[in-house]
Design a protein around this motif. Structure first.
Motif, PDB file in Angstrom:
ATOM      1  N   LEU A 206      52.006 -22.665-101.772  1.00 53.36           N
ATOM      2  CA  LEU A 206      51.767 -22.584-103.209  1.00 53.36           C
ATOM      3  C   LEU A 206      50.897 -23.728-103.735  1.00 53.36           C
ATOM      4  CD1 LEU A 206      55.368 -21.589-104.345  1.00 53.36           C
ATOM      5  CD2 LEU A 206      53.366 -20.101-104.275  1.00 53.36           C
ATOM      6  N   SER A 207      50.993 -24.904-103.106  1.00 58.45           N
ATOM      7  CA  SER A 207      50.277 -26.072-103.613  1.00 58.45           C
ATOM      8  C   SER A 207      49.050 -26.456-102.787  1.00 58.45           C
ATOM      9  CB  SER A 207      51.230 -27.272-103.673  1.00 58.45           C
ATOM     10  OG  SER A 207      51.613 -27.675-102.367  1.00 58.45           O
ATOM     11  N   GLY A 208      49.003 -25.982-101.543  1.00 57.28           N
ATOM     12  CA  GLY A 208      47.903 -26.363-100.657  1.00 57.28           C
ATOM     13  C   GLY A 208      48.110 -27.692 -99.967  1.00 57.28           C
ATOM     14  N   LYS A 209      49.296 -28.287-100.134  1.00 56.53           N
ATOM     15  CA  LYS A 209      49.575 -29.568 -99.487  1.00 56.53           C
ATOM     16  C   LYS A 209      51.061 -29.672 -99.178  1.00 56.53           C
ATOM     17  CE  LYS A 209      50.267 -32.120-103.830  1.00 56.53           C
ATOM     18  NZ  LYS A 209      49.852 -33.274-104.651  1.00 56.53           N
ATOM     19  N   VAL A 210      51.405 -30.510 -98.205  1.00 59.18           N
ATOM     20  CA  VAL A 210      52.820 -30.726 -97.896  1.00 59.18           C
ATOM     21  C   VAL A 210      53.429 -31.601 -98.989  1.00 59.18           C
ATOM     22  CG1 VAL A 210      52.606 -30.432 -95.413  1.00 59.18           C
ATOM     23  CG2 VAL A 210      52.183 -32.682 -96.418  1.00 59.18           C
ATOM     24  N   PRO A 211      54.741 -31.490 -99.211  1.00 57.51           N
ATOM     25  CA  PRO A 211      55.350 -32.241-100.322  1.00 57.51           C
ATOM     26  C   PRO A 211      55.335 -33.749-100.146  1.00 57.51           C
ATOM     27  CG  PRO A 211      57.022 -31.079 -99.030  1.00 57.51           C
ATOM     28  CD  PRO A 211      55.700 -30.592 -98.565  1.00 57.51           C
ATOM     29  N   PHE A 212      55.337 -34.223 -98.886  1.00 57.25           N
ATOM     30  CA  PHE A 212      55.400 -35.672 -98.654  1.00 57.25           C
ATOM     31  C   PHE A 212      54.305 -36.092 -97.680  1.00 57.25           C
ATOM     32  CE2 PHE A 212      59.894 -34.335 -99.370  1.00 57.25           C
ATOM     33  CZ  PHE A 212      60.002 -34.835-100.658  1.00 57.25           C
ATOM     34  N   ASN A 228      61.680 -37.154-104.096  1.00 57.40           N
ATOM     35  CA  ASN A 228      61.505 -35.842-104.705  1.00 57.40           C
ATOM     36  C   ASN A 228      60.044 -35.408-104.586  1.00 57.40           C
ATOM     37  OD1 ASN A 228      64.158 -35.670-105.527  1.00 57.40           O
ATOM     38  ND2 ASN A 228      63.755 -36.558-107.539  1.00 57.40           N
ATOM     39  N   ALA A 229      59.828 -34.146-104.313  1.00 57.59           N
ATOM     40  CA  ALA A 229      58.465 -33.615-104.274  1.00 57.59           C
ATOM     41  C   ALA A 229      57.964 -33.398-105.703  1.00 57.59           C
ATOM     42  CB  ALA A 229      58.432 -32.302-103.498  1.00 57.59           C
ATOM     43  N   GLU A 230      56.651 -33.465-105.862  1.00 61.30           N
ATOM     44  CA  GLU A 230      56.048 -33.187-107.166  1.00 61.30           C
ATOM     45  C   GLU A 230      56.330 -31.740-107.560  1.00 61.30           C
ATOM     46  OE1 GLU A 230      51.647 -33.331-109.364  1.00 61.30           O
ATOM     47  OE2 GLU A 230      51.839 -33.703-107.203  1.00 61.30           O
ATOM     48  N   GLU A 231      56.607 -31.513-108.837  1.00 59.42           N
ATOM     49  CA  GLU A 231      56.919 -30.161-109.294  1.00 59.42           C
ATOM     50  C   GLU A 231      55.710 -29.248-109.087  1.00 59.42           C
ATOM     51  OE1 GLU A 231      58.457 -30.076-113.230  1.00 59.42           O
ATOM     52  OE2 GLU A 231      59.949 -31.635-112.855  1.00 59.42           O
ATOM     53  N   GLU A 244      59.376 -21.420-108.314  1.00 63.84           N
ATOM     54  CA  GLU A 244      59.532 -22.875-108.140  1.00 63.84           C
ATOM     55  C   GLU A 244      60.999 -23.211-107.915  1.00 63.84           C
ATOM     56  OE1 GLU A 244      57.705 -26.625-110.450  1.00 63.84           O
ATOM     57  OE2 GLU A 244      59.306 -25.605-111.561  1.00 63.84           O
ATOM     58  N   GLN A 245      61.902 -22.565-108.655  1.00 55.46           N
ATOM     59  CA  GLN A 245      63.337 -22.803-108.488  1.00 55.46           C
ATOM     60  C   GLN A 245      63.791 -22.416-107.083  1.00 55.46           C
ATOM     61  OE1 GLN A 245      64.649 -20.411-111.805  1.00 55.46           O
ATOM     62  NE2 GLN A 245      65.043 -22.205-113.078  1.00 55.46           N
ATOM     63  N   ILE A 246      63.297 -21.304-106.577  1.00 53.29           N
ATOM     64  CA  ILE A 246      63.640 -20.873-105.218  1.00 53.29           C
ATOM     65  C   ILE A 246      63.196 -21.918-104.198  1.00 53.29           C
ATOM     66  CG2 ILE A 246      63.037 -19.193-103.416  1.00 53.29           C
ATOM     67  CD1 ILE A 246      62.947 -17.057-105.619  1.00 53.29           C
TER      68      ILE A 246
END
Length: 669
Positions: A206-212, A228-231, A244-246
């Motif tokens: 969804l974002s094109g990048k890993v959360p961390f 925490n990952a960026e929303e 996003e909640q899922i």
């Protein structure tokens, strides 16, 4: 590291080319001359043949996949565990990894992400049902086929979750950007570790990048545990809130706070497919941190007693001293935490692998190698263009992670930089390649919402790569946006029809998975007595439709009992005065008998159930969104009228858009 290209294994598998290189194995494309088919052969690297741990993992992969049979999981055809050679023969997948697709697209539209995620979850649930935890779910281990279907592969570190050999002391294993917090800490892992990794894959799609992201694997591991990952909706506001909640519900730090199964997550995914405005009662991206170990005070209480000669200057000095000491203690604590989490990770020097004979592009794309590869091109008649002919440092040298490794790559007498044809039409792309002397190419169509249909998304080899005139080029063409809407159909009423008539009627409505069960009854043989799901229920075309037909045999003992269930709905009104909506689910035993959309207007809903005579079981009635449930026990002895009254649930519910889950659950005789 041996290179098997051109060799034949066991007189059967003719190795053609290297198609992948991993940390412990090399994957080759091969021809199976017995079954006349192209296969993929994964061979354990020679340097690991005497390593019991790697041999165990390699055998574990073959055992794991051999138990699995699913359209979204790669198949295993053959295995060999000899002393000098160990390999697994698998289904050959002509596609690209999901990681490559994400890298080329930048990000994936949420519609396509749902389409892909549905397949991943079904594959993982199938593995979990067999007692297998993958433990290395990542886009690099998911293959995307030209038709949009996915295949999950690489069960090299999978574990049998119901095995008696589970321990609590396993080192962190898997790819650090996708591992769960419990894996990062080397703790016990189960199916919920895969759920976390799936959440990370969804986040990346969804974002094109890993959360961390961080400079070292250790730092990323610590972020998996504490950060925490960026929303997602800050990155892309078009993503539905429910999706996003899922994603963040799957990525909860505490395994108990995540989805407890892939199916549970899949059900929520399907809700978003049906209604993109659907939301859930999940707390987004929340991390409940355990209290840290208390540090003893460094400065005595007496120092903070105020006296007449305790001036501001003195107070500032002591405050600064306290801050400095506190920072030192904090740094020491962080170092201690890092050492604790990295006790099982390899941060020392390691033996450099042999890269000679391998494709430079594949080595560069392989994230399992922690080196900085630098290419130097040299003309060569002995090696194919793009093949590594020597390296510096040499294989076997002791190096640190992240060290610079120079790879000398073969180029042809005529160096041809791969033209950049991205965004061109296929016809123009082919003309461009031919002008540069490149005539060997094939095309593959893949979906894209960012590139116009019929235009080039990218090529393999990549643009600017040195290639030869004889090298085959793969051109990836956009097939346009994919549609991910999962259509639901209304189940028709086939009661009273003949078996053939019922089948034809159901097929006309679009249903494909139809089965018939014969039951003794005095009605004419082959006449439909009942069906599951019942008429009016919403179901997918692939869902199982079970039809009960008469045997035409009259017996003195009743073979079925009938229950008339009358359900009183609660009254729930929204702020605008309209009535709320919900899903009424009726289960007989463990089977779903009925699932239908209803309006919470206080009306009565009748459900007629035909059940097996003499069988004691439960009838469970529930409102899915509002959470109220009532269970009735039936003994199967005689027909019975059953009442279920949910009207009292109204006082617990303000509106169905923000339902309060009640504990109104009971079992009655």
């Amino acid at each position: 590291m041996d290179n098997y290209v051109g060799k034949r294994l066991d007189g059967r598998y003719e190795i053609q080319e290297i198609i992948g290189v991993g940390g412990m194995s090399v994957v080759y494309k091969a021809y199976d001359n017995v079954d006349d088919r192209i296969v993929a052969v994964k061979i354990l690297k020679e340097e690991f043949l005497n390593n019991d741990d790697f041999k165990r993992r390699f055998k574990n992969e073959s055992k794991a996949i051999a138990l699995l049979s699913h359209e979204n999981i790669v198949k295993v055809y053959d295995v060999n565990f000899g002393e000098k050679l160990q390999y697994i023969v698998m289904e050959y997948i002509d596609g690209i990894t999901l990681k490559e697709f994400i890298n080329k697209q930048g990000s994936i539209t949420w519609n396509d992400a749902l389409f892909f995620m549905t397949q991943i979850l079904r594959a993982v649930q199938h593995a979990h049902d067999k007692g297998i935890v993958h433990r290395d779910i990542k886009p690099q281990n998911i293959i995307l086929l030209p038709n949009g279907n996915l295949k999950v592969t690489d069960f090299g570190i999978a574990r049998f979750s119901r095995s008696d050999t589970k321990t609590l002391t396993e080192q962190a294993i898997g790819s650090v950007h996708y591992i769960s917090p419990e894996q990062a800490k080397g703790e016990y892992t189960d199916e919920k570790a895969d759920i976390y990794s799936i959440g990370v894959v969804l986040y990346e799609m969804l974002s094109g990048k890993v959360p961390f992201e961080a400079d070292s694997a250790v730092s990323v591991a610590l972020m998996q545990v504490n950060s925490n990952a960026e929303e997602l909706r800050k990155i892309n506001p078009d993503i539905p809130l429910g999706l996003e909640q899922i994603c963040f519900h799957a990525m909860q730090k505490n395994p108990a706070d995540r989805y407890q199964s892939a199916t549970e997550m899949l059900l929520d995914i399907e809700e978003i497919v049906k209604d993109p405005n659907k939301t859930f009662n999940y707390v987004n991206n929340e991390v409940v941190e355990e209290p840290s170990q208390e540090i003893e005070p460094i400065i005595d209480d007496e120092e903070y007693e105020e006296t007449e000669d305790y001036d501001d200057s003195s107070r500032k000095k002591k405050t600064i001293a306290a801050i400095v000491v506190g920072v030192i203690v904090l740094i020491a604590a962080i170092i201690g935490i890092v050492m604790m989490f990295t006790s099982g990770m390899n941060t020392k020097t390691q033996k450099l692998e042999n890269f000679v004979g391998f494709s430079y592009d594949q080595l560069q794309d392989n994230e399992s190698y922690n080196y900085e590869f630098v290419a130097e091109y040299e003309k060569s008649d002995q090696y194919d263009p793009g093949t590594v002919i020597k390296q510096n440092p040499e294989a076997g040298s002791k190096v640190m992670e992240g060290s610079k490794v120079t790879l000398y790559v073969a180029s042809s007498d005529k160096n041809i930089p791969m033209p950049n044809v991205y965004g061109l039409s296929l016809e123009l792309a082919e003309q461009t390649l031919q002008l540069d002397g490149l005539t060997q190419f094939k095309t593959m169509n893949i979906p894209s919402d960012n590139v116009e249909e019929g235009k080039v998304i990218y090529t393999d080899p990549k643009a600017t790569t040195i290639v030869s005139a004889e090298q085959e080029i793969t051109i990836y063409i956009s097939s346009g946006p994919t549609t991910t809407v999962i259509e639901t159909l209304t189940v028709p009423d086939v009661s009273g029809l003949t078996q053939s008539g019922a089948r034809a009627f159901l097929e006309k409505f679009g249903f494909k998975n139809i089965s018939f069960v014969t039951q003794d009854d005095e009605l004419q043989k082959g006449i439909v007595l009942s069906q599951s799901p019942i008429a009016g229920t919403q179901a997918k075309a692939t869902d199982s439709i079970k039809v009960i037909i008469s045997s035409g045999v009259t017996t003195t003992t009743a073979q079925a009992v009938k229950y008339s269930v009358n359900i009183t709905l609660p009254v729930v009104q929204n702020d605008d005065g309209s009535y709320g909506k919900d899903t009424l689910v009726v289960k007989v035993g463990s089977d779903t008998y009925s699932s239908r959309k209803i309006t919470l207007d206080g009306s009565n809903v009748p459900i007629n159930i035909t059940a097996e005579s003499g069988k004691s079981q439960n009838i469970k009635v529930s409102l899915k969104q509002t959470g109220v449930t009532e269970t009735k026990h039936i003994d199967g002895k005689k027909d019975k009228d059953i009442s279920v009254n949910f009207s009292s649930a109204s006082k617990y519910l303000v509106t169905v858009t923000t339902p309060v889950h009640t504990e109104n659950t009971q079992t009655t005789q």
